[in-house]
Enzyme design. Structure first.
Site: not given
Ligand code: G6Q
Length: 549
Positions: A206, A212, A353, A384, A512
């Site tokens: 996003k 990562e 979350e 189990h 972070k």
């Molecule tokens: C979800 C969180 C989180 C996010 C990741 C990846 O609601 O905000 O899990 O999706 O940190 O973020 P990006 O999509 O910005 O890489």
């Protein structure tokens, strides 16, 4: 005192609890032959049996009153209307727009978002058709056989879970791979399985700033260019999904190969957006549309059904009953379906979350429990392993048992055993086994006297342990869409009751931030950042082990 705990319904439920906590479900079933019928609900292809909960009509009346007093009717409307209910980020929360199949206008800042939603869906459809049909060719003119989705958290778990769940609907030529961990082991092992000429990388982020994801994407790009020996080939093998066009271009992916979504789509709610590209590639446009249709069925139900007959509201309020009154701080997701093996992890993120918060919308601290710890595993394997604690341990941990009526493996004999276990577990959790029943059983096995009596307390099951049984007609895109939307809305309702913001995630930021400084220290680029003695010692130890730094 918080606004919630001052509500008349909150107090009234405490009064009711004083008596209700002594009920045993076994008696509730014995005194009401209609209980199973009355405490069940069907929406689309989903059937919910919520009769095996510690509830009565009075409990439900009280809980629904609480939902009203906490302002759920207005909050629900506000979400569907695109109001900026994510107040700490000043954003609307519109995953429902992504599957708004009636296409009715939904306005954000006066602009109808539906044309944008439809246009991205159409672009995704065209692209997926080209890949799936073999029309889109790689740099050596071969069709794509492998898709590597690179993302993390909300930009990974949804597509991964759905692609695993709907494997029988997947394209036979397409192998799906998901890389999320910055531990190079995951990418390395994945790259061993694929060939550059026939692989498509989808970088899903996003923000397009996530360390990562960008690290993995950069390594994948270097791996690819080293083999293709042509930068231009990247255009045929790398696409991005993001809200950040500029960062995508800077990374070296042509914005023409970018699929867009918007800030009003939360990460963990984004599988319905372009983040679902791996899903559409694997399942095809029609099945992806079915996934959206299934979610839309649940959205419509949630928005229009009375609270008393509303599946997400019922699940949420029954959850509140355990969390806030019984003090049950955990909730188990137990799918009796191998294809759903990633569902517990997905719902864990969605719930924890979203509602793992301790600050009310007005900034005041909560004085009640919020999100439970969500955990789980495929139910049959759990039986189990950890079900011992669920049956005879000291915690109250409600369990969602999820399965489909139709066999999806087509191997004879298996499904009956699976389903027999689901129903048996639900019954055992509810009924338990009394000392009298244990005595009878042991006597029938020939035990008597002290030998019998010593064993009795160990073999008693208190029962009265809550379960929801969720049956799908079958595990298909439509029903899975409804199931996911059911949990999304359940979580929303609980957030509204607690008066917290379910749609931000500041809690992931601190680690972070600190990691950035420590990363520089591990690399020997920074020496005297202030830390506690433990952190300093750990950093020193790492640097000694990786001598030369
Ligand atoms: C979800 C969180 C989180 C996010 C990741 C990846 O609601 O905000 O899990 O999706 O940190 O973020 P990006 O999509 O910005 O890489």
């Amino acid at each position: 005192m918080s606004a919630l705990t001052q509500l008349p319904a909150w107090q009234a439920l405490w009064d009711h609890f004083a008596d209700a906590k002594h009920h045993h479900m076994r008696d509730l079933f014995d005194t009401d032959p209609q209980r199973a019928e009355r405490y069940a609900l069907e929406v689309g292809g989903l059937f919910l049996d919520y009769s095996k909960n510690r509830i009565t009509d009075d409990t439900l009346r009280g809980l629904m009153q609480l939902a009203r007093e906490a302002g759920l009717p207005a909050k629900l409307k506000a979400m569907f209307k695109g109001e900026k209910i994510n107040s700490t980020e000043n954003r609307a929360v519109l995953h429902v727009a992504l599957r708004n199949r009636t296409n009715s206008p939904i306005l954000v800042d006066g602009e109808d978002v539906m044309p944008k939603v439809n246009s991205v869906l159409a672009r995704m459809g065209k692209f997926c058709h080209a890949i799936r049909s073999g029309e889109w060719l790689g740099y050596t003119h071969q069709p794509i056989t492998d898709v590597v989705s690179i993302g993390i958290g909300g930009s990974d778990l949804g597509p991964l879970m759905v692609c695993s769940a709907l494997k029988p609907f997947g394209h036979p030529r397409m192998n799906m791979h998901f890389v999320s961990n910055v531990d190079g082991a995951q990418l390395k092992e994945t790259l061993k399985k694929v060939h550059p000429e026939t692989t498509l990388f989808i970088v899903e982020s996003k923000t397009f700033t996530t360390q990562e994801t960008l690290t993995n994407a950069l390594t994948a790009r270097e791996w690819f260019v080293a083999r293709a020996r042509d930068e231009k080939a990247v255009a045929k093998h790398f696409v991005a999904v993001s809200t950040n066009k500029k960062a995508v271009a800077e990374f070296g992916i042509d914005p023409a190969n970018m699929f867009e979504f918007w800030d009003w789509v939360g990460g963990r709610y984004s599988l319905w957006s372009a983040i679902g590209l791996p899903i559409m590639l694997y399942l095809g446009e029609e099945n992806f549309t079915e996934l959206l249709n299934g979610a839309h069925i649940m959205d419509q139900h949630f928005a229009n059904a009375s609270f008393e007959q509303n599946m997400p509201v019922l699940l949420a309020m029954i959850g509140i009953w355990y969390i806030n009154y019984y003090g049950g701080g955990s909730h188990v997701i137990a799918p009796y379906d191998q294809y759903l093996h990633r569902l517990p992890a997905f719902i864990q993120q969605l719930d924890m979350e979203s509602n793992g918060k301790q600050t009310c919308l007005d900034g005041s601290p909560v004085d009640f429990e919020t999100a439970p710890i969500i955990w789980g595993e495929t139910g049959i394997n759990g039986q189990h392993a950890f079900f011992q604690l669920l049956h005879q341990g000291t915690h109250i941990s409600p369990i969602d048992l999820i399965c489909s009526l139709q066999n999806s493996s087509s191997l004879p004999g298996h499904h009956e055993i699976l389903l027999a276990n689901v129903f048996a577990q639900a019954e055992a959790f509810m009924r338990g086994k009394t000392a009298e029943e244990v005595r009878e059983e042991l006597a029938a096995q020939g035990l008597k006297g002290d030998a019998l009596e010593t064993l009795v307390p160990h073999k008693v099951f208190g029962g009265n342990r809550p379960t929801n049984t969720l049956l799908m007609d079958r595990l298909d895109p439509r029903n899975l869409g409804s199931l996911i939307a059911l949990y999304e809305h359940k979580i929303f309702v609980q957030g509204v009751i607690w008066g917290i913001n379910s749609f931000d995630q500041w809690g992931v930021e601190l680690g972070k931030q600190l990691a950035k400084t420590i990363h520089a220290e591990l690399a020997g680029k920074l020496d005297d950042a202030p830390h506690d003695s433990s952190t300093k010692a750990l950093i020193r130890r790492y640097r000694r082990a990786n001598a030369g730094l």
